[in-house]
Write a protein that holds these residues in place. Sequence first.
Motif, PDB file in Angstrom:
ATOM      1  N   LEU A 164       5.282 111.080 -87.933  1.00 37.00           N
ATOM      2  CA  LEU A 164       5.996 110.795 -89.184  1.00 37.00           C
ATOM      3  C   LEU A 164       6.880 109.557 -89.002  1.00 37.00           C
ATOM      4  CD1 LEU A 164       7.771 113.408 -91.446  1.00 37.00           C
ATOM      5  CD2 LEU A 164       8.860 111.235 -90.916  1.00 37.00           C
ATOM      6  N   MET A 165       7.573 109.491 -87.866  1.00 34.14           N
ATOM      7  CA  MET A 165       8.477 108.352 -87.639  1.00 34.14           C
ATOM      8  C   MET A 165       7.711 107.054 -87.422  1.00 34.14           C
ATOM      9  SD  MET A 165      11.271 109.743 -88.258  1.00 34.14           S
ATOM     10  CE  MET A 165      12.166 108.204 -88.066  1.00 34.14           C
ATOM     11  N   MET A 166       6.489 107.151 -86.859  1.00 36.92           N
ATOM     12  CA  MET A 166       5.646 105.952 -86.780  1.00 36.92           C
ATOM     13  C   MET A 166       5.307 105.473 -88.189  1.00 36.92           C
ATOM     14  SD  MET A 166       3.178 107.238 -83.683  1.00 36.92           S
ATOM     15  CE  MET A 166       2.067 105.841 -83.636  1.00 36.92           C
ATOM     16  N   GLY A 167       5.102 106.417 -89.103  1.00 33.72           N
ATOM     17  CA  GLY A 167       4.869 106.048 -90.502  1.00 33.72           C
ATOM     18  C   GLY A 167       6.080 105.356 -91.101  1.00 33.72           C
ATOM     19  N   VAL A 168       7.272 105.841 -90.765  1.00 37.68           N
ATOM     20  CA  VAL A 168       8.499 105.192 -91.255  1.00 37.68           C
ATOM     21  C   VAL A 168       8.578 103.769 -90.713  1.00 37.68           C
ATOM     22  CG1 VAL A 168      11.024 105.256 -91.242  1.00 37.68           C
ATOM     23  CG2 VAL A 168       9.756 107.406 -91.432  1.00 37.68           C
ATOM     24  N   ALA A 169       8.296 103.614 -89.417  1.00 43.80           N
ATOM     25  CA  ALA A 169       8.451 102.299 -88.783  1.00 43.80           C
ATOM     26  C   ALA A 169       7.385 101.317 -89.255  1.00 43.80           C
ATOM     27  CB  ALA A 169       8.393 102.442 -87.257  1.00 43.80           C
ATOM     28  N   GLY A 170       6.167 101.808 -89.472  1.00 37.32           N
ATOM     29  CA  GLY A 170       5.111 100.941 -89.993  1.00 37.32           C
ATOM     30  C   GLY A 170       4.026 100.637 -88.963  1.00 37.32           C
ATOM     31  N   GLU A 171       2.778 100.473 -89.466  1.00 36.15           N
ATOM     32  CA  GLU A 171       1.623 100.176 -88.606  1.00 36.15           C
ATOM     33  C   GLU A 171       1.858  98.886 -87.830  1.00 36.15           C
ATOM     34  OE1 GLU A 171      -1.445 101.840 -88.199  1.00 36.15           O
ATOM     35  OE2 GLU A 171      -1.786 100.320 -86.657  1.00 36.15           O
ATOM     36  N   GLY A 172       1.638  98.979 -86.531  1.00 40.23           N
ATOM     37  CA  GLY A 172       1.728  97.786 -85.690  1.00 40.23           C
ATOM     38  C   GLY A 172       3.140  97.328 -85.369  1.00 40.23           C
ATOM     39  N   ARG A 173       4.133  98.097 -85.809  1.00 39.51           N
ATOM     40  CA  ARG A 173       5.513  97.684 -85.524  1.00 39.51           C
ATOM     41  C   ARG A 173       5.920  98.127 -84.128  1.00 39.51           C
ATOM     42  NH1 ARG A 173       9.320  95.565 -89.024  1.00 39.51           N
ATOM     43  NH2 ARG A 173      10.399  95.470 -87.029  1.00 39.51           N
ATOM     44  N   LYS A 174       6.142  97.175 -83.266  1.00 45.48           N
ATOM     45  CA  LYS A 174       6.573  97.498 -81.904  1.00 45.48           C
ATOM     46  C   LYS A 174       8.034  97.943 -81.938  1.00 45.48           C
ATOM     47  CE  LYS A 174       3.519  94.615 -79.111  1.00 45.48           C
ATOM     48  NZ  LYS A 174       2.498  94.500 -80.157  1.00 45.48           N
ATOM     49  N   ALA A 175       8.329  98.954 -81.159  1.00 44.29           N
ATOM     50  CA  ALA A 175       9.710  99.421 -81.104  1.00 44.29           C
ATOM     51  C   ALA A 175      10.580  98.393 -80.392  1.00 44.29           C
ATOM     52  CB  ALA A 175       9.775 100.761 -80.389  1.00 44.29           C
ATOM     53  N   ASP A 176      11.820  98.255 -80.865  1.00 45.37           N
ATOM     54  CA  ASP A 176      12.759  97.317 -80.250  1.00 45.37           C
ATOM     55  C   ASP A 176      13.451  97.920 -79.026  1.00 45.37           C
ATOM     56  OD1 ASP A 176      12.829  94.945 -82.168  1.00 45.37           O
ATOM     57  OD2 ASP A 176      13.037  96.645 -83.527  1.00 45.37           O
ATOM     58  N   HIS A 177      13.456  99.225 -78.951  1.00 50.15           N
ATOM     59  CA  HIS A 177      14.028  99.904 -77.782  1.00 50.15           C
ATOM     60  C   HIS A 177      13.097 101.048 -77.418  1.00 50.15           C
ATOM     61  CE1 HIS A 177      17.190 101.753 -75.210  1.00 50.15           C
ATOM     62  NE2 HIS A 177      16.736 102.899 -75.677  1.00 50.15           N
ATOM     63  N   VAL A 178      12.685 101.106 -76.160  1.00 44.16           N
ATOM     64  CA  VAL A 178      11.818 102.174 -75.671  1.00 44.16           C
ATOM     65  C   VAL A 178      12.366 102.663 -74.343  1.00 44.16           C
ATOM     66  CG1 VAL A 178       9.486 102.818 -74.915  1.00 44.16           C
ATOM     67  CG2 VAL A 178       9.782 101.104 -76.726  1.00 44.16           C
ATOM     68  N   ASP A 179      12.546 103.967 -74.223  1.00 50.31           N
ATOM     69  CA  ASP A 179      12.996 104.508 -72.944  1.00 50.31           C
ATOM     70  C   ASP A 179      12.438 105.918 -72.793  1.00 50.31           C
ATOM     71  OD1 ASP A 179      14.251 104.524 -70.519  1.00 50.31           O
ATOM     72  OD2 ASP A 179      16.296 104.584 -71.303  1.00 50.31           O
ATOM     73  N   THR A 180      12.229 106.329 -71.557  1.00 50.78           N
ATOM     74  CA  THR A 180      11.745 107.688 -71.288  1.00 50.78           C
ATOM     75  C   THR A 180      12.485 108.234 -70.073  1.00 50.78           C
ATOM     76  OG1 THR A 180       9.973 106.897 -69.839  1.00 50.78           O
ATOM     77  CG2 THR A 180       9.422 107.197 -72.168  1.00 50.78           C
ATOM     78  N   LEU A 181      12.434 109.528 -69.946  1.00 53.59           N
ATOM     79  CA  LEU A 181      13.012 110.190 -68.774  1.00 53.59           C
ATOM     80  C   LEU A 181      12.133 111.384 -68.445  1.00 53.59           C
ATOM     81  CD1 LEU A 181      15.295 110.557 -66.687  1.00 53.59           C
ATOM     82  CD2 LEU A 181      16.513 111.942 -68.399  1.00 53.59           C
ATOM     83  N   ASP A 182      11.567 111.353 -67.250  1.00 50.03           N
ATOM     84  CA  ASP A 182      10.668 112.419 -66.829  1.00 50.03           C
ATOM     85  C   ASP A 182      11.509 113.584 -66.303  1.00 50.03           C
ATOM     86  OD1 ASP A 182       8.341 113.733 -66.298  1.00 50.03           O
ATOM     87  OD2 ASP A 182       7.963 112.688 -64.408  1.00 50.03           O
ATOM     88  N   LEU A 183      11.669 114.601 -67.124  1.00 49.46           N
ATOM     89  CA  LEU A 183      12.441 115.775 -66.724  1.00 49.46           C
ATOM     90  C   LEU A 183      11.491 116.924 -66.402  1.00 49.46           C
ATOM     91  CD1 LEU A 183      15.374 116.148 -69.274  1.00 49.46           C
ATOM     92  CD2 LEU A 183      15.503 115.413 -66.897  1.00 49.46           C
TER      93      LEU A 183
END
Lengths: 287, 119
Positions: free
Chosen positions: A251-270
């Motif tokens: 759903l949030m990818m739909g909000v952001a739009g097709e092909g829109r690269k995120a400006d901030h990306v982070d992950t944490l392997d818990l």
Amino acid sequence: MAEVAAVIASTHHPFYYRASTSTGADRPPFADEWVAKIERFRETLTRAEPDVLVMVGSDHFHQLWLDNMPQFLVGKAPFFDANWYNEEREFGLPRMTLKGEEELAAHILRDGLDRDFDLAFSNELRIDHSITCPIITLRPQADLPIVPIYTNIFAPPLPQPKRFVQLGRAIREMVESWESGKRVAIIGTGHLSLELGGPRQFGEHGPDPEFDRKAVEWIASGDIEGCLAEVSLDSLHSPGNATHGFMDFMLMMGVAGEGRKADHVDTLDLFHTMEAYFTWYPNGAPA
Amino acid sequence: MSKYLLDKFLYTVDRDPELVERYREDPAGTVEWWEAEMANRILNVIDAEKTTWLSFTEDERKALREHDHVTLFQMGAHPFLTLTLFIAMFERDHGPLEYQKAYGKAMEHISMPYPDIST
């Protein structure tokens, strides 16, 4: 018209509050790194200077129950009390009261119905950790009015993944057609691979690290088409029995739009599940 | 078989601190009382407008009486409801995450696809 100041997608880990506030021997070894990542993530919202938050989440059988289960529901009320006894019990979450933005809620309900989304509504909604976790991580002062939007990722039959994407696109358009000078951040939370109450729960990592890797790539690159080509209601059972929560990321990818690269990306392997944090600035990164 | 009624039991007990303790201490008595008094109450509806047709099968009663989360899973009870309630009842008797891990290990013989949880 209102401006979408930021679009944010996040996991909602109910253990963050306890991990981040515990001290001494009670503080888990991963807490400091987790807090540092969350503080960087929080800064991406702070910089956007929002006035209002649209919060997409999913009720975990708290107020919404099988005798009357909506697929998509908008909360329209002046206030929302938050967190439930079983969340205080299991996660140590605090009780909260958040202000509501009724004018935007009314606009989304009217406009959504007119766009063929048969949205349910609630005028007295006690919200749960799917919405309060991102308040705790991203806006702990809890000072901004919200419009909560609940999706059913929990009680089958569920809407199709493409419907989540469509609703996300519509939410973006509906916020941008709100006659207001306010800055709105649209924040939604879901899961990557996750197992709850089954044999693969509480492992060293999320139950399906390969799915998580692909999911982060889809979200970070805005690859809605690639994601929709691989993800179905059936396929989401394989990475873990609670992985349908990934549809809120879609759903949030739909909000952001097709092909829109995120400006901030982070992950944490818990243990148990991977954390993932994404921010988009539709009108360019704030100074 | 009624997955819905199993879920209703787990849901209504989990959200009530007194019932959580009562089900932990006296599972057989709690299940018998709940089926007689609560199973047919529509939430948010007065008693005069009770449902007339809901009851457990004997297998369902037995799984609930025996705190048998593995069988509940195999019956298609909602795994989130079962897990949340069972953590509330039994985590306190174990070290950190010990109960959650043992809960998963008790199900390691169960393979995909898991039982359907649709109601």
